[in-house]
Motif scaffolding. Structure first.
Motif, PDB file in Angstrom:
ATOM      1  N   CYS A 259       0.836  -1.200   0.000  1.00 30.59           N
ATOM      2  CA  CYS A 259       0.000   0.000   0.000  1.00 30.59           C
ATOM      3  C   CYS A 259       0.875   1.256   0.000  1.00 30.59           C
ATOM      4  CB  CYS A 259      -0.900  -0.023   1.235  1.00 30.59           C
ATOM      5  SG  CYS A 259      -2.060   1.336   1.343  1.00 30.59           S
ATOM      6  N   PRO A 260       1.076   1.923  -1.159  1.00 28.89           N
ATOM      7  CA  PRO A 260       1.846   3.167  -1.215  1.00 28.89           C
ATOM      8  C   PRO A 260       0.928   4.391  -1.266  1.00 28.89           C
ATOM      9  CG  PRO A 260       1.740   2.168  -3.400  1.00 28.89           C
ATOM     10  CD  PRO A 260       0.817   1.369  -2.506  1.00 28.89           C
ATOM     11  N   ARG A 291       3.018  -2.356 -10.115  1.00 28.66           N
ATOM     12  CA  ARG A 291       1.854  -1.749 -10.761  1.00 28.66           C
ATOM     13  C   ARG A 291       0.564  -2.246 -10.115  1.00 28.66           C
ATOM     14  NH1 ARG A 291       0.734   1.250 -14.904  1.00 28.66           N
ATOM     15  NH2 ARG A 291       2.863   1.204 -15.715  1.00 28.66           N
ATOM     16  N   ALA A 292       0.493  -3.514  -9.805  1.00 30.38           N
ATOM     17  CA  ALA A 292      -0.705  -4.042  -9.140  1.00 30.38           C
ATOM     18  C   ALA A 292      -0.907  -3.361  -7.785  1.00 30.38           C
ATOM     19  CB  ALA A 292      -0.584  -5.552  -8.966  1.00 30.38           C
ATOM     20  N   SER A 293       0.185  -3.163  -7.064  1.00 28.81           N
ATOM     21  CA  SER A 293       0.114  -2.476  -5.770  1.00 28.81           C
ATOM     22  C   SER A 293      -0.389  -1.048  -5.939  1.00 28.81           C
ATOM     23  CB  SER A 293       1.500  -2.474  -5.112  1.00 28.81           C
ATOM     24  OG  SER A 293       1.581  -1.509  -4.086  1.00 28.81           O
ATOM     25  N   VAL A 294       0.199  -0.327  -6.886  1.00 26.50           N
ATOM     26  CA  VAL A 294      -0.161   1.074  -7.115  1.00 26.50           C
ATOM     27  C   VAL A 294      -1.615   1.205  -7.542  1.00 26.50           C
ATOM     28  CG1 VAL A 294       0.228   3.022  -8.676  1.00 26.50           C
ATOM     29  CG2 VAL A 294       2.176   1.868  -7.608  1.00 26.50           C
ATOM     30  N   GLU A 295      -2.047   0.347  -8.456  1.00 24.31           N
ATOM     31  CA  GLU A 295      -3.396   0.483  -9.006  1.00 24.31           C
ATOM     32  C   GLU A 295      -4.476   0.047  -8.027  1.00 24.31           C
ATOM     33  OE1 GLU A 295      -3.366  -1.632 -12.691  1.00 24.31           O
ATOM     34  OE2 GLU A 295      -2.249  -0.062 -13.760  1.00 24.31           O
ATOM     35  N   ASN A 296      -4.185  -0.973  -7.218  1.00 24.64           N
ATOM     36  CA  ASN A 296      -5.215  -1.512  -6.326  1.00 24.64           C
ATOM     37  C   ASN A 296      -5.207  -0.900  -4.931  1.00 24.64           C
ATOM     38  OD1 ASN A 296      -6.206  -3.322  -8.286  1.00 24.64           O
ATOM     39  ND2 ASN A 296      -4.580  -4.774  -7.811  1.00 24.64           N
ATOM     40  N   PHE A 297      -4.044  -0.491  -4.465  1.00 23.92           N
ATOM     41  CA  PHE A 297      -3.945  -0.021  -3.083  1.00 23.92           C
ATOM     42  C   PHE A 297      -3.254   1.335  -2.940  1.00 23.92           C
ATOM     43  CE2 PHE A 297      -4.078  -4.677  -2.923  1.00 23.92           C
ATOM     44  CZ  PHE A 297      -5.197  -4.859  -2.117  1.00 23.92           C
TER      45      PHE A 297
END
Length: 424
Positions: A259-260, A291-297
Motif C-alpha cells: 500500500c503506497p 503496478r498491481a500495488s499502485v493500481e489496487n492499493f
C-alpha cells in the motif's frame, strides 16, 4: 495513481486483504499434519510447495560457510557494517530489573530474563531477505536468548540464498532449517523429530505464514501478524516528485497488496508524483508487482493544511512514514501513529530497511495505533517478585483478608491469616 482531495476530518484506512476460509483450512490441515507426523509432514509439504524433497532439513556448517564465501566480498562487508549498526541501536533498548525496598526488610522487585528459545522466520520465494536475518536475530542476541533458530524456504535446488547464509554466518547462528510456509511455523511451535519447539516465533511471511502464526498463538508467543508492506509519505511543495515516486515504488515492489500512499498539501506535487510513478514503473524490474500495488492499493491525497495531512496520517497509522516537508522534525513530532518514521529528504525508507540500525519488522494494517516494531523487549519476559517480612505481613494481613472476603474468596483470606504463630 488516483488523486483525491482530502476532506477535512476524513479518516484514512488501509484497504485490507486478509486470508480467506480456504487458506485458513489449508493452514489448519498443515498444522495438524505436522503436529501428528513431524518431519514426514514437513518434508511432504516442502516438496509440494517449494519444489524440492529435502533429505535433510538442517543446513550444515559447511553450507553456511560456502554461502558466506560465495557472497561478494563488498556485500559481506556491507552486511557486517549493517549488523553493527543494528546491534548498536538495539543495545540501547536493553532493560534491567529493579528492587523497591520497603520498611522492615520487605521488598518488591522485577526480574528481567531472556526467552530460552526463539524461532525466526526469514521469507523467501520471490525475493531473498538477508536483512530480515539481521533484524530478527540481533535483538534476540542482545536480549540474551540462548537458542536462536532460523527457518527459511529454500529454492528448488534445495539451497538457501547465499545472502541469507552470509548474514547468519556474520551473526554466528548455526541452527538453520531449509523450510518455509505454514509447515515451518508448525515445526517451530510443536517441534518435530529434528526441530525442537521454541517459545516465540517472529518474522514476516506470506498469508499462509501469517495465518499459521495466528493459529499457534497461545501455544507459543508471536511478534505480530504482519500484513503486506505499507508506506505513507507526508510531503509539501519542497519535496522532489521523482524522489517521492521512487520511495512509493520501493514498497510497492514488495507485494501486489502493498500500500503506497502520498498525503500532500501541494496539488502540483501530487500531479507530478503521479506522472513520475508511471514513468519509473516502465524501467522497474518488478514492475508487474509494483503496478498491481499502485493500481489496487495506492493513492495520492491532497490536504488543505498540514494539520489536516497529519490527522490523516494518524488515522492511517502506516507501517512506514516519510516526512518530507519544511521543518520536517517539527511536523514529525505531531505524528502519533506510525511504525517507523523517516524524517527529511535523505532518510528514504530503505535506509531503515537495511542499514541505519532501526528494525524493519514493523506493525501493519493500522496496528501502529497500539503496537511497536520488533525490539529487544520482544525477547524478554518480566517476573514480579514479592518478599514480605514478618512485620510487614503482620501489619497488612488483616487488610488483605478483608479484601479477599469482600470478593468471596475465603481460601485467600485463610491463606494469609494462617501464618504468624508458633507451629508444633
Amino acid at each position: 495513481m488516483k488523486i483525491t482531495k482530502l476532506a477535512k476530518g476524513i479518516s484514512l484506512k488501509r484497504p485490507l486483504e486478509g486470508g480467506n476460509e480456504d487458506q485458513l483450512k489449508v493452514v489448519r490441515q498443515v498444522l495438524a499434519d505436522v503436529r501428528a507426523q513431524g518431519d514426514t509432514a514437513v518434508r511432504t509439504y516442502t516438496e509440494k510447495w517449494d519444489g524440492f524433497a529435502p533429505d535433510k532439513l538442517h543446513v550444515t556448517k559447511e553450507e553456511i560457510e560456502a554461502g558466506a564465501n560465495a557472497l561478494d566480498a563488498q556485500l559481506y562487508t556491507d552486511l557486517k557494517e549493517a549488523a553493527d549498526n543494528i546491534r548498536l541501536y538495539h543495545e540501547q533498548q536493553m532493560l534491567t530489573g529493579y528492587r523497591l525496598d520497603l520498611a522492615d526488610g520487605s521488598w518488591l522487585g522485577q526480574r528481567i530474563t531472556a526467552l530460552d528459545a526463539v524461532g525466526l522466520y526469514v521469507p523467501g520465494g520471490t525475493a531473498a531477505y538477508p536483512s530480515s536475518v539481521l533484524m530478527n536475530v540481533i535483538p534476540a542476541q542482545v536480549a540474551g536468548v540462548k537458542r536462536i533458530v532460523i527457518t527459511s524456504p529454500a529454492g528448488r535446488d534445495g539451497h538457501l540464498p547465499v545472502g541469507v547464509l552470509a548474514a547468519a554466518h556474520i551473526l554466528g547462528v548455526e541452527e538453520i532449517y531449509k523450510i518455509g510456509g505454514a509447515q515451518a511455523i508448525a515445526a517451530l511451535a510443536y517441534g518435530t523429530e529434528t526441530i525442537s519447539a521454541v517459545d516465540k516465533i517472529t518474522g514476516p511471511g506470506n498469508i499462509f505464514v501469517a495465518l499459521a502464526k495466528r493459529e499457534v498463538f497461545g501455544e507459543v508467543a508471536i511478534d505480530m501478524i504482519a500484513g503486506p508492506s505499507e508506506i505513507a509519505v507526508l510531503a509539501d511543495e519542497t519535496a522532489f516528485a521523482d524522489e517521492i515516486a521512487a520511495d512509493l515504488l520501493s514498497q510497492a515492489e514488495h507485494d501486489k497488496m502493498a500500500c503506497p500512499i502520498l498525503v500532500t498539501t501541494s496539488e502540483e506535487l501530487a500531479h507530478r508524483v503521479a506522472i513520475e510513478v508511471e514513468k519509473q514503473l516502465v524501467t522497474l524490474p518488478r514492475a508487474e508487482v509494483a503496478r498491481a500495488s499502485v493500481e489496487n492499493f495506492g493513492a495520492i491525497y491532497i490536504a488543505e493544511t498540514m494539520a489536516d495531512a497529519v490527522d490523516a496520517i494518524n488515522s492511517l497509522a502506516p507501517e512506514h512514514l516519510e516526512v518530507v516537508t519544511k521543518n520536517a522534525e517539527a511536523v514529525a513530532e505531531k505524528v502519533r501513529h506510525a511504525g517507523g518514521i523517516f524524517i527529511g529528504r535523505y532518510s528514504s525508507e530503505p535506509v531503515g530497511d537495511y542499514f541505519a540500525g532501526t528494525n524493519h519488522v514493523l506493525p501493519t494494517n493500522s496496528t501502529a495505533r497500539f503496537a511497536s516494531g520488533l525490539n529487544v523487549d520482544d525477547f524478554l519476559k518480566k517476573s514480579s517478585i514479592v518478599y514480605y517480612s514478618e512485620k510487614t505481613w503482620a501489619a497488612n494481613a488483616p487488610k488483605i483478608a478483608r479484601l479477599a472476603r469482600m470478593e468471596g474468596l475465603e481460601g485467600h483470606a485463610r491463606a494469609v491469616e494462617s501464618r504468624g504463630w508458633e507451629k508444633e
